[in-house]
Design an enzyme around this catalytic site. Sequence first.
Site, PDB file in Angstrom:
ATOM      1  N   LYS A 172       0.864  -1.183   0.000  1.00 35.26           N
ATOM      2  CA  LYS A 172       0.000   0.000   0.000  1.00 35.26           C
ATOM      3  C   LYS A 172       0.895   1.226   0.000  1.00 35.26           C
ATOM      4  O   LYS A 172       2.045   1.162   0.459  1.00 35.26           O
ATOM      5  CB  LYS A 172      -0.850  -0.007   1.280  1.00 35.26           C
ATOM      6  CG  LYS A 172      -2.145   0.754   1.172  1.00 35.26           C
ATOM      7  CD  LYS A 172      -3.265  -0.084   0.594  1.00 35.26           C
ATOM      8  CE  LYS A 172      -4.523   0.722   0.398  1.00 35.26           C
ATOM      9  NZ  LYS A 172      -5.619  -0.060  -0.161  1.00 35.26           N
ATOM     10  N   GLY A 226     -26.100   1.724   2.855  1.00 32.79           N
ATOM     11  CA  GLY A 226     -25.282   2.399   1.838  1.00 32.79           C
ATOM     12  C   GLY A 226     -25.574   1.920   0.436  1.00 32.79           C
ATOM     13  O   GLY A 226     -25.265   0.790   0.088  1.00 32.79           O
ATOM     14  N   GLY A 267     -24.320   3.055  -2.551  1.00 32.02           N
ATOM     15  CA  GLY A 267     -23.374   3.721  -3.442  1.00 32.02           C
ATOM     16  C   GLY A 267     -23.032   2.833  -4.624  1.00 32.02           C
ATOM     17  O   GLY A 267     -23.862   2.042  -5.087  1.00 32.02           O
ATOM     18  N   HIS A 268     -21.796   2.943  -5.093  1.00 31.68           N
ATOM     19  CA  HIS A 268     -21.378   2.190  -6.279  1.00 31.68           C
ATOM     20  C   HIS A 268     -21.591   0.693  -6.099  1.00 31.68           C
ATOM     21  O   HIS A 268     -22.015   0.003  -7.014  1.00 31.68           O
ATOM     22  CB  HIS A 268     -19.895   2.462  -6.574  1.00 31.68           C
ATOM     23  CG  HIS A 268     -19.656   3.847  -7.059  1.00 31.68           C
ATOM     24  ND1 HIS A 268     -19.132   4.839  -6.261  1.00 31.68           N
ATOM     25  CD2 HIS A 268     -19.888   4.406  -8.261  1.00 31.68           C
ATOM     26  CE1 HIS A 268     -19.057   5.953  -6.962  1.00 31.68           C
ATOM     27  NE2 HIS A 268     -19.511   5.728  -8.175  1.00 31.68           N
ATOM     28  N   VAL A 269     -21.268   0.185  -4.928  1.00 30.67           N
ATOM     29  CA  VAL A 269     -21.395  -1.257  -4.690  1.00 30.67           C
ATOM     30  C   VAL A 269     -22.805  -1.601  -4.205  1.00 30.67           C
ATOM     31  O   VAL A 269     -23.454  -2.515  -4.733  1.00 30.67           O
ATOM     32  CB  VAL A 269     -20.343  -1.745  -3.669  1.00 30.67           C
ATOM     33  CG1 VAL A 269     -20.537  -3.223  -3.354  1.00 30.67           C
ATOM     34  CG2 VAL A 269     -18.928  -1.493  -4.182  1.00 30.67           C
ATOM     35  N   TYR A 274     -25.750  -0.253  -4.447  1.00 33.10           N
ATOM     36  CA  TYR A 274     -26.884  -0.196  -5.383  1.00 33.10           C
ATOM     37  C   TYR A 274     -26.869  -1.396  -6.331  1.00 33.10           C
ATOM     38  O   TYR A 274     -27.897  -2.019  -6.591  1.00 33.10           O
ATOM     39  CB  TYR A 274     -26.861   1.117  -6.183  1.00 33.10           C
ATOM     40  CG  TYR A 274     -28.071   1.256  -7.065  1.00 33.10           C
ATOM     41  CD1 TYR A 274     -29.286   1.688  -6.525  1.00 33.10           C
ATOM     42  CD2 TYR A 274     -28.023   0.899  -8.411  1.00 33.10           C
ATOM     43  CE1 TYR A 274     -30.419   1.777  -7.319  1.00 33.10           C
ATOM     44  CE2 TYR A 274     -29.149   0.987  -9.217  1.00 33.10           C
ATOM     45  CZ  TYR A 274     -30.339   1.427  -8.667  1.00 33.10           C
ATOM     46  OH  TYR A 274     -31.464   1.502  -9.453  1.00 33.10           O
TER      47      TYR A 274
HETATM   48  P1  NAD Z   1     -19.614   4.775  -2.242  1.00 36.50           P
HETATM   49  O1  NAD Z   1     -18.992   5.971  -1.617  1.00 36.50           O
HETATM   50  O2  NAD Z   1     -19.980   4.809  -3.680  1.00 36.50           O
HETATM   51  O3  NAD Z   1     -20.925   4.354  -1.424  1.00 36.50           O
HETATM   52  C1  NAD Z   1     -21.074   4.469  -0.053  1.00 36.50           C
HETATM   53  C2  NAD Z   1     -22.506   4.885   0.207  1.00 36.50           C
HETATM   54  O4  NAD Z   1     -22.713   4.887   1.605  1.00 36.50           O
HETATM   55  C3  NAD Z   1     -22.824   6.292  -0.300  1.00 36.50           C
HETATM   56  O5  NAD Z   1     -24.002   6.268  -1.076  1.00 36.50           O
HETATM   57  C4  NAD Z   1     -22.988   7.085   0.978  1.00 36.50           C
HETATM   58  O6  NAD Z   1     -23.925   8.141   0.845  1.00 36.50           O
HETATM   59  C5  NAD Z   1     -23.484   6.022   1.941  1.00 36.50           C
HETATM   60  N1  NAD Z   1     -23.290   6.342   3.351  1.00 36.50           N
HETATM   61  C6  NAD Z   1     -22.279   7.054   3.929  1.00 36.50           C
HETATM   62  N2  NAD Z   1     -22.467   7.136   5.253  1.00 36.50           N
HETATM   63  C7  NAD Z   1     -23.598   6.462   5.527  1.00 36.50           C
HETATM   64  C8  NAD Z   1     -24.317   6.180   6.716  1.00 36.50           C
HETATM   65  N3  NAD Z   1     -23.911   6.636   7.912  1.00 36.50           N
HETATM   66  N4  NAD Z   1     -25.444   5.442   6.633  1.00 36.50           N
HETATM   67  C9  NAD Z   1     -25.873   4.993   5.437  1.00 36.50           C
HETATM   68  N5  NAD Z   1     -25.249   5.232   4.276  1.00 36.50           N
HETATM   69  C10 NAD Z   1     -24.130   5.955   4.316  1.00 36.50           C
HETATM   70  O7  NAD Z   1     -18.598   3.568  -1.944  1.00 36.50           O
HETATM   71  P2  NAD Z   1     -18.569   2.142  -2.639  1.00 36.50           P
HETATM   72  O8  NAD Z   1     -17.562   2.148  -3.714  1.00 36.50           O
HETATM   73  O9  NAD Z   1     -19.977   1.706  -2.922  1.00 36.50           O
HETATM   74  O10 NAD Z   1     -17.981   1.256  -1.455  1.00 36.50           O
HETATM   75  C11 NAD Z   1     -18.780   0.908  -0.341  1.00 36.50           C
HETATM   76  C12 NAD Z   1     -17.925   0.231   0.723  1.00 36.50           C
HETATM   77  O11 NAD Z   1     -17.297  -0.921   0.158  1.00 36.50           O
HETATM   78  C13 NAD Z   1     -16.783   1.101   1.244  1.00 36.50           C
HETATM   79  O12 NAD Z   1     -16.557   0.778   2.602  1.00 36.50           O
HETATM   80  C14 NAD Z   1     -15.584   0.653   0.429  1.00 36.50           C
HETATM   81  O13 NAD Z   1     -14.364   0.864   1.114  1.00 36.50           O
HETATM   82  C15 NAD Z   1     -15.877  -0.829   0.283  1.00 36.50           C
HETATM   83  N6  NAD Z   1     -15.270  -1.427  -0.899  1.00 36.50           N
HETATM   84  C16 NAD Z   1     -15.527  -0.943  -2.142  1.00 36.50           C
HETATM   85  C17 NAD Z   1     -14.934  -1.512  -3.258  1.00 36.50           C
HETATM   86  C18 NAD Z   1     -15.216  -1.006  -4.648  1.00 36.50           C
HETATM   87  O14 NAD Z   1     -14.856  -1.694  -5.618  1.00 36.50           O
HETATM   88  N7  NAD Z   1     -15.851   0.140  -4.815  1.00 36.50           N
HETATM   89  C19 NAD Z   1     -14.065  -2.619  -3.101  1.00 36.50           C
HETATM   90  C20 NAD Z   1     -13.824  -3.128  -1.808  1.00 36.50           C
HETATM   91  C21 NAD Z   1     -14.430  -2.507  -0.712  1.00 36.50           C
END
Ligand code: NAD
Length: 351
Positions: free
Chosen positions: A80, A184, A186-188, A190
């Site tokens: 990292k 949540g 978000g990207h994942v 939804y």
């Molecule tokens: P993202 O930022 O797109 O989505 C996170 C969502 O959580 C957002 O819509 C945000 O508004 C919501 N949120 C924030 N605080 C909140 C709360 N207190 N209560 C409810 N909702 C809340 O992130 P992502 O890419 O969807 O990733 C989600 C999680 O998965 C993160 O912890 C990330 O580290 C982990 N992750 C993501 C990936 C990836 O490929 N994107 C890979 C491994 C791990």
Amino acid sequence: MVLFEHHAFDDHEQVAFINDRKTGLQAIIAVHNTHLGPALGGCRMWPYHSSAEALNDVLRLSKGMTYKSALAKLPLGGGKSVIIGNPRNIKSKELMLKMGEFVNSFDGSYIVAEDSGISVEDIQHMEQRTKFVGGTHAYYHYNNEAANGNPAPSTAYGVFVGLQAAVKFKLKSDLQGVTVAIQGLGHVGYRLAEHLYKAGAKLIVTDIYPDNLEKAQSKFAATIVSPDEIYNVQADVFSPCALGAIIDDASLAQLKVAVVAGAANNQLAEERHGLVLLDKGILYAPDYVINAGGVIDIYHQTLTDSSAAKMRQHIENIGDTLGSIFTRADVEQLPTNIVANTMAEEIFKPN
Ligand code: NAD
């Protein structure tokens, strides 16, 4: 500042610091372990309050990558990097070029990719000074859709497959009629909701922003609750897809579910909460195992001989890996987070 005595130091192979006066780059790269292959891991840019805070983060996160890659059956180690500073204020092309040189000085034992505060464009700048980058080119999408380099679809698919495996193990059922509470969207989150809806699950969802909630309500018949209510709902599965450290004493006192399975990193506030989950009869899918779809995706994009089908198969292995963790945890009556760590160590530690 101490290094070898640092509480987060875990026999890391190499830790290097750079302080470049010309560009203002202050960064640390940590390579935890390369027994399985080069250490792939994201570069995080963050306004750390001190170099001690940055060191703690990079030591902890690089170790996490070793465990994640080992259980994802990747020929990769764990590394990292962190850049100290606010990406909004001090980011420049020159700084990223210098970071590229810093990465290059590891001669391939560290491969850099995106993380918080770092964009694909930043990595492309680094790429002008080093070939040891991941995630800048997208050739494959696990479902044969247009590949754009965003690993979230692969992460979401991996979480879906893993959640399915957890429900099968704990509830002896498929997802038809099973209620999943997603924190949540978000990207994942939804995309996970979409997979679950198609598999017949009922959804309860929350987010701090309304956009995706309303879409999920109309498209997937999801029930919306407030962020505070999500721990307390009547559901079979709790799926954390927003923040880390949400499994703590307070949330555990409220959870009524049989399974915790979601994408968020570092879900357990403390390792001991894995034991509390076991004592409460809640099956926990260890976060770094179930959310490995993204790193699997990035790895396949570095290959010239992969394919959508190979990537998909690799992501689907997450379900089998979780199955073996659950079985061993059940036999040994140990928390799944502890069993996952042991199984990862059995893979990456040399005899
Ligand atoms: P993202 O930022 O797109 O989505 C996170 C969502 O959580 C957002 O819509 C945000 O508004 C919501 N949120 C924030 N605080 C909140 C709360 N207190 N209560 C409810 N909702 C809340 O992130 P992502 O890419 O969807 O990733 C989600 C999680 O998965 C993160 O912890 C990330 O580290 C982990 N992750 C993501 C990936 C990836 O490929 N994107 C890979 C491994 C791990």
